[in-house]
Design an enzyme around this catalytic site. Structure first.
Site, PDB file in Angstrom:
ATOM      1  N   ASN A  12      42.665  34.200  36.212  1.00 47.68           N
ATOM      2  CA  ASN A  12      43.025  35.114  37.302  1.00 47.68           C
ATOM      3  C   ASN A  12      41.866  35.240  38.289  1.00 47.68           C
ATOM      4  O   ASN A  12      41.481  36.328  38.688  1.00 47.68           O
ATOM      5  CB  ASN A  12      43.474  36.484  36.779  1.00 47.68           C
ATOM      6  CG  ASN A  12      42.363  37.277  36.133  1.00 47.68           C
ATOM      7  OD1 ASN A  12      41.637  36.750  35.298  1.00 47.68           O
ATOM      8  ND2 ASN A  12      42.223  38.530  36.500  1.00 47.68           N
ATOM      9  N   GLN A  27      41.098  42.946  34.447  1.00 50.20           N
ATOM     10  CA  GLN A  27      42.155  43.540  33.605  1.00 50.20           C
ATOM     11  C   GLN A  27      43.432  42.714  33.461  1.00 50.20           C
ATOM     12  O   GLN A  27      43.954  42.563  32.352  1.00 50.20           O
ATOM     13  CB  GLN A  27      42.525  44.934  34.153  1.00 50.20           C
ATOM     14  CG  GLN A  27      43.506  45.655  33.256  1.00 50.20           C
ATOM     15  CD  GLN A  27      43.971  47.006  33.744  1.00 50.20           C
ATOM     16  OE1 GLN A  27      44.995  47.496  33.307  1.00 50.20           O
ATOM     17  NE2 GLN A  27      43.251  47.653  34.635  1.00 50.20           N
ATOM     18  N   ASP A  68      48.063  45.483  37.167  1.00 50.20           N
ATOM     19  CA  ASP A  68      47.235  44.631  36.304  1.00 50.20           C
ATOM     20  C   ASP A  68      47.909  44.358  34.962  1.00 50.20           C
ATOM     21  O   ASP A  68      48.293  43.237  34.651  1.00 50.20           O
ATOM     22  CB  ASP A  68      45.887  45.309  36.049  1.00 50.20           C
ATOM     23  CG  ASP A  68      44.931  45.116  37.212  1.00 50.20           C
ATOM     24  OD1 ASP A  68      45.136  44.180  38.003  1.00 50.20           O
ATOM     25  OD2 ASP A  68      43.976  45.893  37.330  1.00 50.20           O
ATOM     26  N   GLY A  82      68.002  58.297  38.015  1.00 53.44           N
ATOM     27  CA  GLY A  82      69.249  57.756  37.480  1.00 53.44           C
ATOM     28  C   GLY A  82      70.391  58.710  37.790  1.00 53.44           C
ATOM     29  O   GLY A  82      70.281  59.565  38.676  1.00 53.44           O
ATOM     30  N   GLY A  83      71.462  58.579  37.051  1.00 56.38           N
ATOM     31  CA  GLY A  83      72.625  59.430  37.297  1.00 56.38           C
ATOM     32  C   GLY A  83      72.510  60.810  36.664  1.00 56.38           C
ATOM     33  O   GLY A  83      73.365  61.668  36.881  1.00 56.38           O
ATOM     34  N   GLU A  98      44.411  46.340  41.183  1.00 50.50           N
ATOM     35  CA  GLU A  98      45.547  47.162  40.757  1.00 50.50           C
ATOM     36  C   GLU A  98      46.262  47.927  41.883  1.00 50.50           C
ATOM     37  O   GLU A  98      47.454  47.757  42.126  1.00 50.50           O
ATOM     38  CB  GLU A  98      45.031  48.156  39.703  1.00 50.50           C
ATOM     39  CG  GLU A  98      45.990  49.255  39.302  1.00 50.50           C
ATOM     40  CD  GLU A  98      47.169  48.738  38.518  1.00 50.50           C
ATOM     41  OE1 GLU A  98      46.960  47.977  37.567  1.00 50.50           O
ATOM     42  OE2 GLU A  98      48.321  49.079  38.854  1.00 50.50           O
TER      43      GLU A  98
HETATM   44  N1  CAO Z   1      30.676  29.531  35.497  1.00 53.56           N
HETATM   45  C1  CAO Z   1      30.389  29.432  36.803  1.00 53.56           C
HETATM   46  N2  CAO Z   1      31.085  30.034  37.775  1.00 53.56           N
HETATM   47  C2  CAO Z   1      32.100  30.805  37.362  1.00 53.56           C
HETATM   48  C3  CAO Z   1      32.472  30.957  36.023  1.00 53.56           C
HETATM   49  C4  CAO Z   1      31.703  30.283  35.065  1.00 53.56           C
HETATM   50  N3  CAO Z   1      31.968  30.383  33.763  1.00 53.56           N
HETATM   51  N4  CAO Z   1      33.548  31.772  35.942  1.00 53.56           N
HETATM   52  C5  CAO Z   1      33.834  32.115  37.195  1.00 53.56           C
HETATM   53  N5  CAO Z   1      32.981  31.538  38.057  1.00 53.56           N
HETATM   54  C6  CAO Z   1      32.968  31.652  39.513  1.00 53.56           C
HETATM   55  C7  CAO Z   1      34.197  31.005  40.134  1.00 53.56           C
HETATM   56  O1  CAO Z   1      34.072  29.640  40.243  1.00 53.56           O
HETATM   57  C8  CAO Z   1      34.260  31.719  41.469  1.00 53.56           C
HETATM   58  O2  CAO Z   1      33.317  31.144  42.346  1.00 53.56           O
HETATM   59  P1  CAO Z   1      33.661  30.731  43.895  1.00 53.56           P
HETATM   60  O3  CAO Z   1      33.992  32.025  44.582  1.00 53.56           O
HETATM   61  O4  CAO Z   1      32.397  30.122  44.357  1.00 53.56           O
HETATM   62  O5  CAO Z   1      34.811  29.824  43.890  1.00 53.56           O
HETATM   63  C9  CAO Z   1      33.808  33.081  41.047  1.00 53.56           C
HETATM   64  O6  CAO Z   1      33.063  32.998  39.862  1.00 53.56           O
HETATM   65  C10 CAO Z   1      35.060  33.892  40.698  1.00 53.56           C
HETATM   66  O7  CAO Z   1      35.083  34.834  41.506  1.00 53.56           O
HETATM   67  P2  CAO Z   1      36.349  35.667  41.942  1.00 53.56           P
HETATM   68  O8  CAO Z   1      36.410  35.487  43.417  1.00 53.56           O
HETATM   69  O9  CAO Z   1      37.555  35.415  41.158  1.00 53.56           O
HETATM   70  O10 CAO Z   1      35.747  37.086  41.521  1.00 53.56           O
HETATM   71  P3  CAO Z   1      35.529  38.377  42.389  1.00 53.56           P
HETATM   72  O11 CAO Z   1      34.791  39.309  41.502  1.00 53.56           O
HETATM   73  O12 CAO Z   1      34.933  38.109  43.722  1.00 53.56           O
HETATM   74  O13 CAO Z   1      37.026  38.887  42.629  1.00 53.56           O
HETATM   75  C11 CAO Z   1      39.227  39.561  41.891  1.00 53.56           C
HETATM   76  C12 CAO Z   1      37.706  39.536  41.594  1.00 53.56           C
HETATM   77  C13 CAO Z   1      39.896  40.216  40.692  1.00 53.56           C
HETATM   78  C14 CAO Z   1      39.470  40.388  43.158  1.00 53.56           C
HETATM   79  C15 CAO Z   1      39.746  38.130  42.099  1.00 53.56           C
HETATM   80  O14 CAO Z   1      39.385  37.347  40.984  1.00 53.56           O
HETATM   81  C16 CAO Z   1      41.252  38.050  42.273  1.00 53.56           C
HETATM   82  O15 CAO Z   1      41.798  38.372  43.338  1.00 53.56           O
HETATM   83  N6  CAO Z   1      41.986  37.603  41.221  1.00 53.56           N
HETATM   84  C17 CAO Z   1      43.401  37.417  41.258  1.00 53.56           C
HETATM   85  C18 CAO Z   1      44.139  38.721  41.211  1.00 53.56           C
HETATM   86  C19 CAO Z   1      43.787  39.543  39.994  1.00 53.56           C
HETATM   87  O16 CAO Z   1      43.860  39.117  38.882  1.00 53.56           O
HETATM   88  N7  CAO Z   1      43.470  40.803  40.257  1.00 53.56           N
HETATM   89  C20 CAO Z   1      43.370  41.784  39.205  1.00 53.56           C
HETATM   90  C21 CAO Z   1      42.040  41.970  38.737  1.00 53.56           C
HETATM   91  S1  CAO Z   1      42.056  43.318  37.622  1.00 53.56           S
HETATM   92  O17 CAO Z   1      42.051  44.642  38.597  1.00 53.56           O
END
Ligand code: CAO
Length: 415
Positions: A96, A17, A168, A247-248, A139
């Site tokens: 992100n 998001q 988010d 607020g006030g 979030e």
């Molecule tokens: N081709 C190949 N690999 C890909 C890719 C693509 N096109 N796009 C993404 N990937 C891979 C990445 O390289 C990464 O791999 P590694 O873990 O091996 O480095 C993985 O996919 C990305 O995973 P992630 O850790 O970002 O995803 P997740 O689902 O485990 O976690 C989240 C999700 C949101 C917790 C995490 O991305 C995060 O903390 N983001 C920052 C904060 C944020 O934006 N949070 C809000 C999310 S909305 O509620």
């Protein structure tokens, strides 16, 4: 008609998001947003909270309008080369991922700079540098870590998170401002830069008034606009203020006609000082306008509970819309508690493009929230979200790949 961000090309490496809300805004302002998704899978929200089997979820469609989608396996060596070609052609990379994911993929800041020194690299992370910088964040974690949860809810209950996605979507908004600011600075310097919006920081920015209150509390030991005054006690930290206005001008949520069966038959009522006499007239307590116990804001503070109970006796005789109509005539600030159903059906929001009906090839028609920021010279046209990889061939051709090369990359699993 031209758009504010015409000519700006965004490599949209966002998911879920926070990041997608940012790039959706930039797309609405006219940027060409190319969403890079994992080959074969795509943004995880495509399949989350689905209401129709095998169709992109509303979660995805409502966060990814006006974008193009390409699928690239960026861990495949040939896929990496495609991403490099995109980095050379784009102005901004927005991501992100979890902390370190972009580096692990081989796209460090240094590498990106070497490929394109004008590139702006914009990131949402859960936390800025510090003890939690490596944490994954969603979030509600941000709402808790940013001070929103500890200051939301009622004094006698647990911390509460808000329905507004301030962690988010709020951080996505902050990031969008950082990106356009960096684009503006680049027109002077010619250089890209890193833009970081941490979700904890974004939430805290929106809770700024609560840090104000923390310092007031430490200095004076009390805060008169909080419901804890004068009967309750204050602790060391800012307490939860229920529905107090903060607020006030004291305010509270009051029952309206029908509250017994309708969970949203309520109105927010503000006892704004300049209209106190009018409030007294409307609720039939004319004597309060001159009674020294009620006539001034300071005198009213110890009686706020009774005052709101009296006003509620009046609001309970009216529907929230009838009460609005009457109170607005006297410039008394108030607001109906609108349900999502009422908002979805509100004609004026449709008229302004704040609520938009969109058609989607596999989903059919659905409602979405349009661009809340209206520019007079850059109107927003909300276009449906892309299907997974819908624009892979188109974007590859724009990058200079021939049909044969595209086909070979597809066979190799790079795209
Ligand atoms: N081709 C190949 N690999 C890909 C890719 C693509 N096109 N796009 C993404 N990937 C891979 C990445 O390289 C990464 O791999 P590694 O873990 O091996 O480095 C993985 O996919 C990305 O995973 P992630 O850790 O970002 O995803 P997740 O689902 O485990 O976690 C989240 C999700 C949101 C917790 C995490 O991305 C995060 O903390 N983001 C920052 C904060 C944020 O934006 N949070 C809000 C999310 S909305 O509620």
């Amino acid at each position: 008609m031209s758009k504010a961000l015409d000519g700006v090309r965004i490599l949209d490496f966002t998911h879920v998001q926070s990041g997608p809300t940012c790039t959706q805004l930039l797309a609405w302002f006219g940027a060409d947003v190319i969403k890079v998704e994992r080959a074969g899978a795509g943004d995880i929200t495509r399949e989350q909270l689905r209401d129709i089997p095998d169709v992109d979820s509303l979660y995805f469609t409502m966060l990814n309008h006006n974008k193009r989608s390409v699928t690239i396996d960026t861990k495949n060596p040939e896929g990496k080369l495609v991403l490099e070609a995109m980095i050379q052609k784009c102005d901004v990379l927005v991501e992100n991922f979890a902390p370190g994911a972009l580096d692990r993929m081989g796209f460090t800041w240094e590498r990106i700079q070497a490929l394109n020194p004008r590139m702006i690299v914009a990131s949402v992370k859960g936390f800025g540098p510090g003890p939690y910088e490596d944490c994954k964040v969603y979030e509600n974690v941000a709402q808790c870590a940013g001070g929103a949860a500890s200051t939301t809810g009622f004094d006698d209950g647990p911390p509460v998170v808000s329905g507004a996605q301030i962690g988010d979507s709020g951080t996505g908004l902050h990031l969008a401002l950082g990106i356009v600011t960096a684009l503006y600075q680049r027109t002077q310097t010619g250089r890209g830069q890193k833009v970081l919006a941490a979700m904890q920081d974004g939430v805290l920015n929106l809770c700024r008034v609560k840090l104000r209150d923390q310092q007031r509390l430490e200095r004076t030991g009390t805060m008169k606009e909080y419901p804890q005054y004068p009967n309750g006690t204050f602790g060391e930290a800012v307490p939860r203020a229920g529905n107090a206005s903060g607020g006030g001008q004291p305010g509270w949520i009051l029952k309206c006609k029908g509250w017994e069966t309708d969970p949203n038959a309520y109105i927010y009522f503000i006892t704004q000082a300049p209209v106190w006499a009018k409030i007294c007239n409307v609720i039939g307590k004319e004597e309060w306008a001159t009674d020294p116990n009620y006539a001034t804001p300071a005198a009213r503070l110890p009686h706020l509970k009774d005052i709101f109970a009296e006003i509620e006796r009046w609001t309970m005789t009216k529907t929230k819309f009838e009460a609005m109509q009457i109170l607005n005539k006297y410039d008394i600030p108030c607001g109906p508690i609108l349900s999502m159903k009422e908002i979805a059906e509100e004609p004026s929001l449709r008229k302004t493009g704040t609520i938009v009906e969109v058609d989607h090839p596999t989903r059919g028609k659905y409602l979405t929230v349009g661009n809340p920021i209206k520019l007079s010279d850059s109107p927003t046209e909300v276009k449906r979200s892309p299907l997974l990889g819908e624009h892979t061939d188109e974007v590859m051709a724009e990058l200079g790949y021939s049909p044969e090369q595209i086909s070979a990359l597809r066979t190799a699993g790079a795209i």
